[in-house]
Design an enzyme around this catalytic site. Structure first.
Site, PDB file in Angstrom:
ATOM      1  N   GLU A   1      13.886  24.820  68.993  1.00  0.00           N
ATOM      2  CA  GLU A   1      13.589  26.033  69.715  1.00  0.00           C
ATOM      3  C   GLU A   1      12.252  26.051  70.166  1.00  0.00           C
ATOM      4  O   GLU A   1      11.448  26.189  69.148  1.00  0.00           O
ATOM      5  CB  GLU A   1      14.302  27.197  68.930  1.00  0.00           C
ATOM      6  CG  GLU A   1      14.787  28.374  69.993  1.00  0.00           C
ATOM      7  CD  GLU A   1      13.450  29.464  69.994  1.00  0.00           C
ATOM      8  OE1 GLU A   1      12.637  29.499  71.151  1.00  0.00           O
ATOM      9  OE2 GLU A   1      13.456  29.896  69.027  1.00  0.00           O
TER      10      GLU A   1
ATOM     11  N   CYS B   1       9.571  34.664  71.074  1.00  0.00           N
ATOM     12  CA  CYS B   1       9.868  33.434  72.303  1.00  0.00           C
ATOM     13  C   CYS B   1      10.789  34.398  73.112  1.00  0.00           C
ATOM     14  O   CYS B   1      10.847  33.986  74.370  1.00  0.00           O
ATOM     15  CB  CYS B   1      10.488  32.456  71.677  1.00  0.00           C
ATOM     16  SG  CYS B   1      11.838  32.681  70.517  1.00  0.00           S
TER      17      CYS B   1
END
Length: 515
Positions: free
Chosen positions: A286, A320
């Site tokens: 990720e 994020c």
């Protein structure tokens, strides 16, 4: 009998009793400042001469702890221990493994404010963000434990009268977990225990900025009954320890959360088959995003402004999933822009210790310098509407910053800044807004603020992100409710906190018996 999963409730710090308990926990944690923390390999505590110095990003003179630093030799020792331990751990009862997670969750829940205090100190998180981080760590433990219980007997497949067929999942082997500093407890815990509860052994290399909280997790797992050697704690430099383990022929999979540059580098290195390697390494990656909130001309404009500000500046934009771009229909652009500026002007950045600031610091000098450099870029690419200043004299503080009238192709609209900076741009139509929202190489989260059902359905089809939200901000996915992971350069869409996440750490095996 395991009760159904529900997510851990957040603490209401407007309740005086909760506030006093949090202050007491901070005082307690302060007594541990400056302690030394060893590596843990096969249950053995190993102290090294070289140390990682973890500091409070809100007060860089305050040392959280001195953490022993692994090197290649110790990484190899840890690999050998994990490889050997795997031969017994892979055969352990999944119910036993799940029970370790449930026990760990109970321990953390009893000491919830203490762990939250560690996150305030080591991560520079405001109380609300730190409390949510602790709650999410508990959620991962509870959720993945239950998921393992569902997966332990495999999946039903068809048999014929002459045969009995079974399909079940087996663990992969030794996994390298490289965790980030922003969700220093939740993501670190989630990625680690997902690998462990599925029957793998783990080499845990936490972020060098936040290694102490990972040691605290190790203590909890040991108290909960995790055998020695199942998870090995080896903080150390990425270029030395990380690369060595990613390349290692006995590494079966790598679980990484972090930047695009490091993630793609790991992906590339893991693809190379080393001498003696008998498998293709799996990567669970990720890498971040450039997340957009779209506002159409039929939206609740106050909700739109609040969603942009909360999503852009929560934890100083160091998520994020943070909103770093807002695409607003030209009919309502000025009204939303002005309200965003008003709301942002009310926010302050400061030491999160007393819970009087909306924002805390950014994580370190490198982050501070990078963000301030991007702000200088932004001044050339758009109109600086509010913020644009910082102070790194005591801690690393950047004031919340908004740029207006930015070209969709500008650098601050395309590159991940990972700080409290949001760029606003206008669109002539909803179609154009979605096109702009999709014009980056990322695809993690996004939100659409609209009261138009047709626009919602269009976004479901055309807004290419892993997590899409309507009429709310683009952050704060909850384990088991909004499985989290993105497309394109945001990663492998492994959907942490979702029903198929654990399967990434296992492989399917069919057995067929003739009757």
């Amino acid at each position: 009998m395991v009760v159904p999963y529900t997510h851990e409730p957040f603490t209401d710090f407007t309740v005086e009793e909760n506030r006093q308990q949090m202050l007491a926990a901070l005082k307690k944690v302060e007594k541990d400042l400056g302690k030394e923390y060893p590596l843990i390999i096969g249950g053995e505590r190993i102290t090294t001469e070289e140390k990682i110095v973890s500091v409070n990003p809100a007060d860089k003179e305050e040392v959280i702890g001195y953490v022993s630093k692994a090197n290649k030799e110790l990484a190899e020792k840890a690999m050998q221990v994990a490889d050997k331990t795997f031969e017994t751990w892979r055969k352990s009862d999944p119910k036993f493994r799940a029970d370790i997670l449930f026990r760990s969750a109970a321990i953390i829940r009893r000491r919830k404010h203490e762990f939250t205090a560690h996150l305030i100190k080591e991560g520079g998180k405001p109380w609300k963000e730190a409390d949510a981080d602790t709650a999410e760590a508990i959620d991962f433990l509870e959720y993945y434990g239950r998921q393992m219980l569902e997966l332990k007997d495999g999946v039903k497949v068809n048999s014929r009268p002459i045969e009995y067929n079974q399909y079940h999942y087996i663990p992969l082997g030794v996994g390298v977990v490289i965790s980030p500093w922003n969700f220093l407890f939740a993501i670190m815990a989630g990625t680690t225990v997902a690998a462990m509860v599925t029957g793998n052994t783990v080499l845990l290399k936490p972020a060098s900025a936040t290694p102490v909280i990972a040691y605290k997790l190790m203590e909890v797992l040991e108290e909960a009954g995790m055998p020695a050697g199942v998870i090995n704690y080896i903080p150390g430099p990425g270029k030395e320890v990380g690369d060595y383990l990613v390349d290692h022929s006995r590494t079966r999979f790598i679980s990484f959360t972090g930047s695009r540059d490091v993630g793609t580098r790991i992906f590339e290195r893991a693809a190379k088959v080393q001498e003696g390697q008998k498998w293709l390494k799996r990567t669970i990656i990720e890498m971040g995003g450039k997340d957009t909130i779209v506002v159409d001309n039929e939206a609740d404009l106050e909700l739109a402004a609040e969603s942009i500000v909360q999503s852009a500046f929560g934890f100083s934009g160091q998520k994020c999933s943070a909103c770093s771009r807002a695409v607003i229909h030209e009919d309502v652009y000025d009204e939303v822009k002005n309200r965003v500026v008003e709301l942002t002007s009310e926010l302050s950045a400061g030491n999160p210790y007393d819970n009087s600031h909306f924002m805390g610091p950014v994580i370190d000098q490198g982050a501070y310098d990078k963000i301030m450099d991007y702000i200088e870029v932004g001044k050339k690419e758009g109109d600086l509407l509010v913020g644009g200043t910082g102070d790194d004299s005591k801690g690393w503080f950047v004031n919340p910053t908004v740029f207006g009238d930015v070209d969709p192709e500008a650098r601050i609209m395309q590159e991940e800044i990972f700080g409290p900076v949001v760029a606003l741009t206008k669109a002539k139509s909803f179609d154009e807004a979605i096109d702009i929202a999709n014009n980056t190489e990322y695809g993690l989260t996004g939100a659409v603020i609209t009261n138009n059902r047709t626009h919602q359905e269009q976004a479901r089809q055309d807004f290419h992100v892993g997590n899409l939200y309507f009429n709310r901000g683009c952050t704060a996915a909850i384990v088991g409710y909004q499985p989290f992971g993105g497309f394109n350069m945001s990663g492998t869409d492994s959907k942490a906190g979702g029903p198929d996440y654990l399967i990434h750490h296992m492989q399917g095996k069919t057995s067929s018996e003739m009757l």
